[in-house]
Scaffold this active site. Structure first.
Site, short mmCIF file in Angstrom:
data_model
loop_
_atom_site.label_atom_id
_atom_site.label_comp_id
_atom_site.label_asym_id
_atom_site.label_seq_id
_atom_site.Cartn_x
_atom_site.Cartn_y
_atom_site.Cartn_z
N LYS A 189 0.85 -1.19 0.00
CA LYS A 189 0.00 0.00 0.00
C LYS A 189 0.89 1.24 0.00
CE LYS A 189 -1.72 2.93 2.64
NZ LYS A 189 -1.74 4.16 1.85
N GLU A 265 10.31 1.12 10.03
CA GLU A 265 11.31 2.15 9.71
C GLU A 265 10.62 3.48 9.91
OE1 GLU A 265 14.43 1.72 9.00
OE2 GLU A 265 14.43 -0.44 8.70
N CYS A 299 13.82 10.74 6.04
CA CYS A 299 13.69 10.25 7.41
C CYS A 299 14.93 10.57 8.23
CB CYS A 299 13.42 8.76 7.40
SG CYS A 299 14.56 7.83 6.38
N GLU A 400 9.81 15.94 14.77
CA GLU A 400 10.17 15.80 13.36
C GLU A 400 9.33 16.77 12.54
OE1 GLU A 400 9.06 12.12 11.32
OE2 GLU A 400 11.04 12.14 10.37
P1 NAP Z 1 2.62 8.24 7.79
O1 NAP Z 1 1.56 9.24 7.94
O2 NAP Z 1 2.95 7.38 8.93
O3 NAP Z 1 2.20 7.37 6.53
C1 NAP Z 1 3.00 6.34 6.03
C2 NAP Z 1 2.12 5.30 5.38
O4 NAP Z 1 1.28 4.70 6.35
C3 NAP Z 1 1.20 5.85 4.32
O5 NAP Z 1 1.07 4.89 3.29
C4 NAP Z 1 -0.09 6.00 5.08
O6 NAP Z 1 -1.21 6.01 4.23
C5 NAP Z 1 -0.07 4.79 5.95
N1 NAP Z 1 -0.90 4.85 7.15
C6 NAP Z 1 -1.33 5.92 7.84
N2 NAP Z 1 -2.07 5.55 8.90
C7 NAP Z 1 -2.12 4.20 8.90
C8 NAP Z 1 -2.71 3.22 9.74
N3 NAP Z 1 -3.43 3.54 10.80
N4 NAP Z 1 -2.53 1.92 9.43
C9 NAP Z 1 -1.79 1.55 8.37
N5 NAP Z 1 -1.22 2.44 7.53
C10 NAP Z 1 -1.36 3.75 7.78
O7 NAP Z 1 3.98 8.87 7.35
P2 NAP Z 1 4.16 9.99 6.26
O8 NAP Z 1 3.82 11.26 6.92
O9 NAP Z 1 3.49 9.60 4.99
O10 NAP Z 1 5.71 9.87 5.96
C11 NAP Z 1 6.65 10.56 6.64
C12 NAP Z 1 7.20 9.76 7.79
O11 NAP Z 1 7.87 8.59 7.30
C13 NAP Z 1 8.23 10.51 8.56
O12 NAP Z 1 8.04 10.32 9.93
C14 NAP Z 1 9.54 9.88 8.10
O13 NAP Z 1 10.59 10.03 9.00
C15 NAP Z 1 9.14 8.47 7.91
N6 NAP Z 1 10.10 7.77 7.04
C16 NAP Z 1 10.92 6.84 7.58
C17 NAP Z 1 11.86 6.20 6.79
C18 NAP Z 1 12.78 5.18 7.37
O14 NAP Z 1 13.32 4.38 6.61
N7 NAP Z 1 13.01 5.13 8.67
C19 NAP Z 1 11.96 6.51 5.44
C20 NAP Z 1 11.10 7.48 4.92
C21 NAP Z 1 10.17 8.10 5.73
P3 NAP Z 1 -1.78 7.40 3.60
O15 NAP Z 1 -0.64 8.28 3.30
O16 NAP Z 1 -2.45 6.94 2.40
O17 NAP Z 1 -2.69 7.95 4.63
#
Ligand code: NAP
Ligand code: MG
Length: 498
Positions: A189, A265, A299, A400
């Site tokens: 997804k 991650e 990230c 963050e």
């Molecule tokens: P996010 O809001 O956590 O969303 C990530 C993914 O999870 C999206 O596909 C989102 O879907 C989905 N999601 C949201 N709520 C969910 C739930 N309750 N159950 C299952 N899936 C759910 O993160 P983001 O804001 O898109 O991305 C930024 C974050 O990713 C930052 O915190 C960044 O540090 C982190 N990140 C970490 C790494 C690493 O390798 N450590 C790499 C890149 C990014 P939708 O977007 O469709 O709602």
């Protein structure tokens, strides 16, 4: 800031037709019939329609993944799985520019950005190598009689992979590679803001890769519907999640239903430490781009820059000059170094932090606001920002931001900076700039984070493990340990006297 936008026609994939879900090797609409918009963040324009998958579609996709896992895919030998990965690497070699170009439209990463990174063809080749090197052990036991014991390492099963928006094509491949290497199957997804390149990848896989239907399925949709259904699904054996720590916590709770395996991650608030003896020619652009690159949407962004007091003023001056000199613009312009943030929501979030910084007493020495002049006003652009007079307890130094915002903080000693750098719930990346090798080793040992970079920042290689300490994650992605995350170990006992 640039104005001219190179007129490049959108990739043929953005042909105006609504995109569908990829389930069991076929393209199908969402069961609900609903769609949602895909937006180009450089212009705010709608560039496509996506299927709004939900729990019913996740059910179908998980069933397809299960059938493939128990059926034809299981019969693939390790060498055949290796060949699938090598063929995928060639396919990506051929189409990588198109995939990256789609990402430019979809989530705003500049066309000028460097190639490579975790989801590269080289990464696929690295995991191809693992397919033929997964083996159990013959373990001597101390029981009486003739009892033979050994282990089998078996694929964990159906994997639910969830990714964020900041590197959609690369991150899709990072999730696909260990699945194929170990013989698992998957439902991916992507993030609602950046689904297009994963779908194009699925199209390429369907047309050109010889794998059974259902090994790779893609369900687009929202996190609280499709994502939540995937994580809670009783027939999913493991979740591989990349995203925010907040969502990571929700995932751990939701996965408890069948106690599926979870790797995470997550986010960070990574410290980047500049010592007075550092080569500032290297440290200023190095530490600057560690937080401004990809508009801060990485990230490992080194968003807390600790600078040793004797060079604090000079560093502030030089990094602010760098921030002001970066060309912010439409991602399609080859001159652009810094593109937009991914969405209106992310823009609101980042500008909220800019307001909080000022109200808590930090001073912006570069940037500090949304760009509202000219064409850029239509997109989601924030100027690369440097804040001075930041204190450790301010929100911008603790949370963050995921935007191009550097908090610069002075320090006086190694022990002090290590303590302050570790005073966070995150532990993803860390940087250190110094000419003193013993100082570098000392800080590398003291810092609580999954990666530490010295006189460089953010480097990754498929062979080197990547993961987070504390609230930045569970488990490893990349490197030999990451393969274990997709395998179960079974002990087999045989009475050879029977
Ligand atoms: P996010 O809001 O956590 O969303 C990530 C993914 O999870 C999206 O596909 C989102 O879907 C989905 N999601 C949201 N709520 C969910 C739930 N309750 N159950 C299952 N899936 C759910 O993160 P983001 O804001 O898109 O991305 C930024 C974050 O990713 C930052 O915190 C960044 O540090 C982190 N990140 C970490 C790494 C690493 O390798 N450590 C790499 C890149 C990014 P939708 O977007 O469709 O709602
Ligand atoms: Mg988009």
């Amino acid at each position: 800031m640039t104005a001219t936008v190179e007129k490049r026609t959108p990739p043929a994939f953005l042909d105006g037709h609504p995109k569908q879900l990829f389930i069991g090797g076929e393209w199908v609409p969402a069961a609900s019939g609903r769609t949602f918009d895909s937006i180009n963040p450089s212009t705010g324009e709608v560039i496509g329609q996506l299927a709004d998958g939900d729990a019913a579609d996740i059910d179908r996709a998980v069933a397809a993944a299960r059938r493939a896992f128990e059926g034809p895919w299981r019969k693939f030998t390790p060498a055949q799985r290796q060949n699938v990965l090598l063929a995928l690497a060639e396919l990506v070699d051929e189409y990588v520019d198109e995939l990256r170009f789609i990402d430019t439209f979809d989530m705003g990463a500049p066309v000028s950005r460097r190639r490579g990174g975790s989801g590269s063809p080289e990464g696929l080749r690295y995991f191809a190598g693992w397919a033929t090197k997964l083996s159990g052990e013959t373990i001597p036991n101390s029981l009486p009689g003739s009892i033979f014991s050994y282990t089998l390492r078996e694929p964990v099963g159906v994997v639910g992979s969830i990714i964020p928006w900041n590197n959609p094509s690369g991150m899709s491949l990072t999730k696909i590679a260990p699945v194929l290497a170990t013989g698992c199957t998957m439902v991916l997804k992507p993030a609602e803001q950046a689904c297009l390149s994963p779908l194009r990848l699925a199209e390429l896989i369907q047309e050109k890769l010889d794998i059974p239907p259902g090994v790779i399925n893609i369900v687009t949709g929202f996190g609280h519907t499709a994502g939540a259904a995937l994580v809670a699904h009783d027939d999913v054996d493991k979740v591989a999640f990349t995203g925010s720590s907040f969502t990571g916590q929700e995932i751990v709770r939701a996965a408890a239903g069948n106690l599926k395996r979870v790797t995470l991650e997550l986010g960070g608030k990574s410290p980047d430490v500049v010592f007075a003896d550092a080569n500032l020619e290297l440290a200023v652009p190095g530490a600057g781009m560690a937080v401004f690159g990809n508009s801060g949407q990485t990230c490992v962004a080194g968003s807390r820059v600790f600078v040793e007091r004797p060079v604090y003023e000079e560093f502030i001056e030089r990094v602010s000059e760098l921030a002001r000199s970066l060309r912010v613009g439409n991602s399609l312009d080859p001159e652009t170094q810094i593109g937009p943030l991914v969405s209106q929501g992310q823009l609101d979030r980042v500008t909220g932090y800019l307001d909080s910084a000022r109200s808590e007493g930090a001073q912006a020495t570069a940037g500090g606001a949304r760009i509202v002049e000219g064409d850029l006003a239509k997109g989601y652009f924030v100027a690369p920002t440097v804040f001075r007079d930041v204190r450790d307890e301010m929100r911008i130094a603790r949370e963050e931001i995921f935007g191009p915002v550097a908090s610069v903080l002075p320090f006086d000693s190694v022990d002090e900076v290590a303590r302050r750098a570790n005073n966070t719930r995150f532990g993803l990346g860390a940087g250190c700039w110094t000419r003193d090798v013993s100082k570098a080793h000392r800080l590398a040992a003291l810092i609580q984070s999954g990666s530490v970079w010295v006189n460089t920042y953010g480097l990754m290689d498929p062979a080197v493990p990547f993961g987070g300490y504390k609230m930045s994650g569970w488990g490893q992605e990349l490197g030999s340990h990451s393969v274990d995350e997709y395998l179960s170990t079974k002990a087999v006992w045989i009475n050879t006297d029977a």
